[in-house]
Design a protein around this motif. Structure first.
Motif, PDB file in Angstrom:
ATOM      1  N   TYR A 113       7.722   8.746 -14.058  1.00 26.28           N
ATOM      2  CA  TYR A 113       8.167   9.498 -12.887  1.00 26.28           C
ATOM      3  C   TYR A 113       7.020  10.322 -12.334  1.00 26.28           C
ATOM      4  O   TYR A 113       6.215  10.885 -13.088  1.00 26.28           O
ATOM      5  CB  TYR A 113       9.342  10.402 -13.258  1.00 26.28           C
ATOM      6  N   ASN A 114       6.951  10.403 -11.005  1.00 28.57           N
ATOM      7  CA  ASN A 114       5.844  11.072 -10.319  1.00 28.57           C
ATOM      8  C   ASN A 114       6.370  11.939  -9.186  1.00 28.57           C
ATOM      9  O   ASN A 114       7.323  11.554  -8.495  1.00 28.57           O
ATOM     10  CB  ASN A 114       4.893  10.049  -9.693  1.00 28.57           C
ATOM     11  N   LYS A 115       5.710  13.056  -8.992  1.00 27.88           N
ATOM     12  CA  LYS A 115       5.924  13.823  -7.760  1.00 27.88           C
ATOM     13  C   LYS A 115       5.128  13.195  -6.624  1.00 27.88           C
ATOM     14  O   LYS A 115       5.607  13.098  -5.489  1.00 27.88           O
ATOM     15  CB  LYS A 115       5.512  15.280  -7.948  1.00 27.88           C
ATOM     16  N   GLU A 116       3.904  12.760  -6.941  1.00 30.08           N
ATOM     17  CA  GLU A 116       3.045  12.115  -5.948  1.00 30.08           C
ATOM     18  C   GLU A 116       2.380  10.910  -6.599  1.00 30.08           C
ATOM     19  O   GLU A 116       1.567  11.066  -7.511  1.00 30.08           O
ATOM     20  CB  GLU A 116       1.964  13.081  -5.448  1.00 30.08           C
ATOM     21  N   LEU A 117       2.709   9.718  -6.137  1.00 24.97           N
ATOM     22  CA  LEU A 117       2.167   8.500  -6.730  1.00 24.97           C
ATOM     23  C   LEU A 117       0.649   8.450  -6.632  1.00 24.97           C
ATOM     24  O   LEU A 117      -0.039   8.035  -7.567  1.00 24.97           O
ATOM     25  CB  LEU A 117       2.764   7.278  -6.027  1.00 24.97           C
ATOM     26  N   GLU A 118       0.129   8.873  -5.487  1.00 24.16           N
ATOM     27  CA  GLU A 118      -1.315   8.808  -5.275  1.00 24.16           C
ATOM     28  C   GLU A 118      -2.058   9.750  -6.218  1.00 24.16           C
ATOM     29  O   GLU A 118      -3.140   9.432  -6.706  1.00 24.16           O
ATOM     30  CB  GLU A 118      -1.665   9.164  -3.822  1.00 24.16           C
ATOM     31  N   ARG A 119      -1.504  10.928  -6.467  1.00 24.39           N
ATOM     32  CA  ARG A 119      -2.169  11.942  -7.293  1.00 24.39           C
ATOM     33  C   ARG A 119      -2.016  11.661  -8.779  1.00 24.39           C
ATOM     34  O   ARG A 119      -2.902  12.006  -9.567  1.00 24.39           O
ATOM     35  CB  ARG A 119      -1.587  13.326  -6.969  1.00 24.39           C
ATOM     36  N   GLN A 120      -0.929  11.035  -9.174  1.00 25.73           N
ATOM     37  CA  GLN A 120      -0.643  10.886 -10.596  1.00 25.73           C
ATOM     38  C   GLN A 120      -0.916   9.459 -11.070  1.00 25.73           C
ATOM     39  O   GLN A 120      -2.006   9.169 -11.560  1.00 25.73           O
ATOM     40  CB  GLN A 120       0.795  11.338 -10.876  1.00 25.73           C
ATOM     41  N   PHE A 121       0.031   8.556 -10.943  1.00 21.00           N
ATOM     42  CA  PHE A 121      -0.169   7.227 -11.506  1.00 21.00           C
ATOM     43  C   PHE A 121      -1.425   6.548 -10.986  1.00 21.00           C
ATOM     44  O   PHE A 121      -2.203   5.970 -11.762  1.00 21.00           O
ATOM     45  CB  PHE A 121       1.043   6.322 -11.237  1.00 21.00           C
TER      46      PHE A 121
ATOM     47  N   ALA B 260       5.223  18.084 -11.798  1.00 24.27           N
ATOM     48  CA  ALA B 260       4.982  16.789 -12.430  1.00 24.27           C
ATOM     49  C   ALA B 260       5.917  15.684 -11.976  1.00 24.27           C
ATOM     50  O   ALA B 260       5.554  14.512 -12.074  1.00 24.27           O
ATOM     51  CB  ALA B 260       5.091  16.929 -13.954  1.00 24.27           C
ATOM     52  N   ALA B 261       7.120  16.023 -11.484  1.00 28.16           N
ATOM     53  CA  ALA B 261       8.082  14.938 -11.269  1.00 28.16           C
ATOM     54  C   ALA B 261       8.995  15.113 -10.057  1.00 28.16           C
ATOM     55  O   ALA B 261       9.309  14.128  -9.379  1.00 28.16           O
ATOM     56  CB  ALA B 261       8.949  14.766 -12.529  1.00 28.16           C
ATOM     57  N   LEU B 262       9.460  16.304  -9.772  1.00 23.81           N
ATOM     58  CA  LEU B 262      10.551  16.462  -8.815  1.00 23.81           C
ATOM     59  C   LEU B 262      10.069  16.515  -7.364  1.00 23.81           C
ATOM     60  O   LEU B 262       9.074  17.165  -7.048  1.00 23.81           O
ATOM     61  CB  LEU B 262      11.356  17.718  -9.132  1.00 23.81           C
TER      62      LEU B 262
END
Length: 462
Positions: free
Chosen positions: A379-387, A231-233
């Motif tokens: 916070y995002n691990k992958e901006l494209e996949r999450q936010f 989710a974040a790291l």
């Protein structure tokens, strides 16, 4: 030995001393919100002719940045002994900041190209507040006292101007809270429209999960357990240890027109024939919860729960007869059980309101039309996949999540020009009426940043 991907795929037991080197190198606020009520968020621009001096200042800040392990120990001391923690400091770089420093940034097209280049329905950058334009770094200082925040910020930034760092703007965050309670000694976080905020968070730590279970029981409706590695790291390419991690930060300044929002709530209630005590359901249909946090899927009226329920889903309401398909909390977390793909888009949010924290939230005559809102951070691990999925394909979409065009998210949706569809009855088919509820939240600017590891910051000029 490096922390394994398997360990990071589930909530962390942070008291395991084997994890402490990693947590000491990781910035705080990622795994758990810092909990402070006031922040100063400084937007910085670097002078390319003074990069050596800029690096020296960043390295000095790196020694002051709050680590995850320090934050977690302080939070435990507060819970057990009421001992307040100290000032928290966090530092982030944009893609242009990495470029000016001459350092290869973490990978990702969204981070590289910037928020303004993405298809998010936002106003063009030319309409953003100027301090969001062409930013190299972000410095956040947080504490429970405005004076402490200001004093710490002044100390940290005292040599910026002579060292090639320009502070081009500052956003001040001020938490809004409900009355304190046994389970929420500081009160529940709320936002300027008056609704409880901050629930439905991905929980990344074992003790956070255990606390949730103690409040609500085993997770029969929705499971908030997430692995921080999912989710974040992100492994920090500039870090100096095998366990150097960072995270991508989304920052968006969202201004709220409280007066027009409240007037539109009343107009929606009138359109649907909701009168008396039932008129509050109109706002709950927009948000998905009543102001006190009662989920609309659970009850047609507020029940003032403590804690705010989170253990629910929408399985028995596939058509949105209780909670509209386009209600804000349903749009951004559809809660489909066992849907790993859908869960993969969720992200830990760490926002804080801005604007007058002392205004009377019940005084209709003084409802603001601007100047207040939310400093959305996640916070995002992958901006494209999450936010970007949750904003572009969920909040802005008219037919997510069930494929029928019920409407876009009336809170977070951007650039909405069409009506949503509203069911006039609760829990049973009624007359569906078109009514536009939108554009009371205006995006005033933002950016994508990366929270580097402390070892990266502290060794920048070595």
């Amino acid at each position: 030995m490096a922390v394994s991907d398997e360990t990071l795929a589930q909530p962390l037991e942070w008291r395991d001393t084997a994890l402490w080197p990693m947590l000491d190198d990781l910035q705080g606020n990622i795994l758990k919100g810092h909990g402070r009520d006031h922040t100063m968020n400084h937007f910085l621009r670097f002078d390319s002719a003074k990069i050596a001096a800029v690096k020296g200042q960043i390295q000095a800040i790196g020694t002051q940045v709050t680590s995850a392990i320090r934050q977690l120990h302080e939070a435990e001391a507060f819970r057990e002994f009421g001992r307040p923690g100290g000032t928290n400091v966090f530092f982030f770089l944009s893609a242009s900041g990495y470029a000016k420093l001459g350092i290869t940034p973490p990978s990702g097209d969204a981070f590289k190209n910037g928020m303004d280049s993405r298809s998010l329905g936002d106003p063009s950058m030319s309409e953003w507040e100027t301090h969001f334009q062409h930013i190299d770094a972000l410095l956040i200082v947080a504490d429970d006292s405005v004076t402490k925040v200001a004093n710490a910020a002044a100390h940290l930034t005292a040599r910026f101007q002579t060292s090639g760092i320009e502070i081009v703007g500052v956003d001040a965050g001020h938490a809004l809270r409900s009355d304190p309670s046994l389970n929420e000694p500081k009160g529940r976080g709320i936002e300027h429209f008056g609704y409880v905020d901050g629930r439905s968070q991905p929980l990344l730590l074992v003790d956070e999960v255990q606390r949730e279970i103690s409040l609500e029981g085993e997770f029969s409706g929705w499971d908030p357990q997430f692995g921080p590695g999912d989710a974040a790291l992100v492994r920090d390419p500039g870090g100096k240890t095998p366990d150097s991690f960072g995270s991508f930060l989304v920052y968006r300044k969202l201004e709220q027109n409280v007066r027009d929002f409240k007037l539109r709530e009343k107009a929606l209630a009138a359109e649907l024939g909701l009168t008396g005590d039932d008129d509050e359901r109109a706002g709950a249909m927009v948000v998905g919860r009543f102001e006190d946090g009662t989920p609309l899927i659970s009850a047609p009226a507020a029940t003032d729960p403590n804690p705010t329920p989170n253990n629910f889903n929408y399985d028995d309401d596939p058509l949105g007869l209780k909670c509209p398909i386009h209600a804000h909390v349903r749009k951004v977390n559809p809660r489909v059980p066992n849907d790993a793909e859908q869960r993969s888009h969720l992200m830990p949010r760490r926002g804080i309101p801005f604007g007058d924290p002392d205004r009377d939230l019940e005084d209709e005559d003084s409802f603001p039309t601007g100047g207040v809102g939310l400093l959305f951070m996640a916070y995002n691990k992958e901006l494209e996949r999450q936010f970007e999925v949750t904003q572009q394909f969920w909040a802005n979409s008219f037919d997510f999540p069930n494929g029928t065009a019920h409407g876009a998210d009336g809170i977070m949706g951007q650039g909405i020009n069409d009506d949503q569809m509203w069911n006039s009855e609760y829990g049973e088919p009624g007359e569906e009426k078109p009514f536009r509820f939108a554009n009371f939240v205006t995006m005033r600017g933002g950016g994508y940043f990366f929270a580097p590891s402390k070892s990266f910051l502290k060794t920048l000029i070595q």
